[in-house]
Scaffold this motif. Sequence first.
Motif, PDB file in Angstrom:
ATOM      1  N   MET A 111     -46.385 -11.860 -52.368  1.00  0.00           N
ATOM      2  CA  MET A 111     -45.195 -12.154 -51.575  1.00  0.00           C
ATOM      3  C   MET A 111     -45.246 -13.572 -51.019  1.00  0.00           C
ATOM      4  N   ARG A 112     -46.416 -14.014 -50.610  1.00  0.00           N
ATOM      5  CA  ARG A 112     -46.543 -15.385 -50.107  1.00  0.00           C
ATOM      6  C   ARG A 112     -46.271 -16.400 -51.218  1.00  0.00           C
ATOM      7  N   ARG A 113     -46.754 -16.103 -52.416  1.00  0.00           N
ATOM      8  CA  ARG A 113     -46.501 -17.010 -53.541  1.00  0.00           C
ATOM      9  C   ARG A 113     -45.011 -17.081 -53.841  1.00  0.00           C
ATOM     10  N   PHE A 114     -44.328 -15.940 -53.788  1.00  0.00           N
ATOM     11  CA  PHE A 114     -42.877 -15.935 -53.987  1.00  0.00           C
ATOM     12  C   PHE A 114     -42.208 -16.810 -52.928  1.00  0.00           C
ATOM     13  N   ALA A 115     -42.595 -16.624 -51.676  1.00  0.00           N
ATOM     14  CA  ALA A 115     -41.994 -17.395 -50.583  1.00  0.00           C
ATOM     15  C   ALA A 115     -42.237 -18.883 -50.776  1.00  0.00           C
TER      16      ALA A 115
ATOM     17  N   ARG B 170     -39.303   4.560 -56.934  1.00  0.00           N
ATOM     18  CA  ARG B 170     -38.993   4.214 -55.547  1.00  0.00           C
ATOM     19  C   ARG B 170     -39.090   2.705 -55.403  1.00  0.00           C
ATOM     20  N   SER B 171     -38.114   2.129 -54.726  1.00  0.00           N
ATOM     21  CA  SER B 171     -38.029   0.670 -54.648  1.00  0.00           C
ATOM     22  C   SER B 171     -37.670   0.238 -53.234  1.00  0.00           C
ATOM     23  N   TRP B 172     -38.170  -0.946 -52.855  1.00  0.00           N
ATOM     24  CA  TRP B 172     -37.910  -1.498 -51.535  1.00  0.00           C
ATOM     25  C   TRP B 172     -37.466  -2.951 -51.683  1.00  0.00           C
ATOM     26  N   MET B 173     -36.315  -3.286 -51.124  1.00  0.00           N
ATOM     27  CA  MET B 173     -35.901  -4.679 -51.057  1.00  0.00           C
ATOM     28  C   MET B 173     -36.623  -5.321 -49.879  1.00  0.00           C
ATOM     29  N   VAL B 174     -37.247  -6.467 -50.110  1.00  0.00           N
ATOM     30  CA  VAL B 174     -38.052  -7.088 -49.065  1.00  0.00           C
ATOM     31  C   VAL B 174     -37.730  -8.570 -48.942  1.00  0.00           C
ATOM     32  N   ARG B 175     -37.959  -9.086 -47.744  1.00  0.00           N
ATOM     33  CA  ARG B 175     -38.013 -10.524 -47.526  1.00  0.00           C
ATOM     34  C   ARG B 175     -39.447 -10.958 -47.808  1.00  0.00           C
ATOM     35  N   THR B 176     -39.612 -11.977 -48.644  1.00  0.00           N
ATOM     36  CA  THR B 176     -40.968 -12.367 -49.017  1.00  0.00           C
ATOM     37  C   THR B 176     -41.747 -12.981 -47.852  1.00  0.00           C
TER      38      THR B 176
END
Length: 285
Positions: A154-158, A109-115
């Motif tokens: 996610m914050r590090r990605f952003a 199961r996968s979710w595309m997200v905005r970081t």
Amino acid sequence: MPNKLRVVGIRRAQRFSPNSVERDAAICQAVADCLGRQGYDVSLHAEEAFTPSLAQGAAAVFSMARGTETVAALERLSTPVVNPVAGLRNARRGDMTRIFAEAGIPMPRSWMVRTDGTLPDADCPCWLKRTDECAQASGDVVYAHGRDELAAAMRRFADRGLREAVVCEHLPGDLVKFYGVKGTGFFEYYYPTAGDGFSKFGLERHNGAARFYAFDAADLAATADRAASLLNLPVYGGDCIVGADGEVRLIDFNDWPSFSRCCDRAAEAITSVIVKAIESNQKLS
């Protein structure tokens, strides 16, 4: 062959070969050698130095390149390219995840997200992966034990400018790596956590030692070839998880891996794809 046909090869840039520079170079050279034995005039070029003029008059190009500029240059060629540019674009994780989901390829199961957005409704542990390019450093693929770790990742990605990512559920079971060349019958798999398995970033440890759960290897090969067809990516590699019940789900799929455990056999299969592309193009011209 009375007049040697020219074939151009492109080595992968080092930044796209984390901890695998020599392995990636070896399969590229092996394909060049195999084509040379079949009578082709082969020249190899660094990805960073490639320009379309180098392929002028060539019968085909085989390429391990992944850089945006190089892929754009390849797209301007009328010469057959292996792997095709369309396949390279489809292999970006975000596009690949959508394509596999729509086609029913077995996967987590996968979710595309905005970081910079809200956390998805995903159970932990889970994985956060960049979508725009392949993993180039350990920070491009993150294992999160809990939601706080996921939020921090996610914050590090952003902060790095990676605005979109995919979150995947973590699947328990045996991690199996595979290599294939679509349409040739060539397919190999192995357990990277057993014996002297090579690891780029050490992430395989999260699935632990292999238990060698029984599974249908022929079905895995068929699924991998179907995935390769969907992406238009004849030279491929990937990873899957085999559950205790024998269910197999793909967790990664890549263009042109190193084939380090089966380099010579893979080179012969890849060469057959290149030669077929040359012959098909000659019939059309």
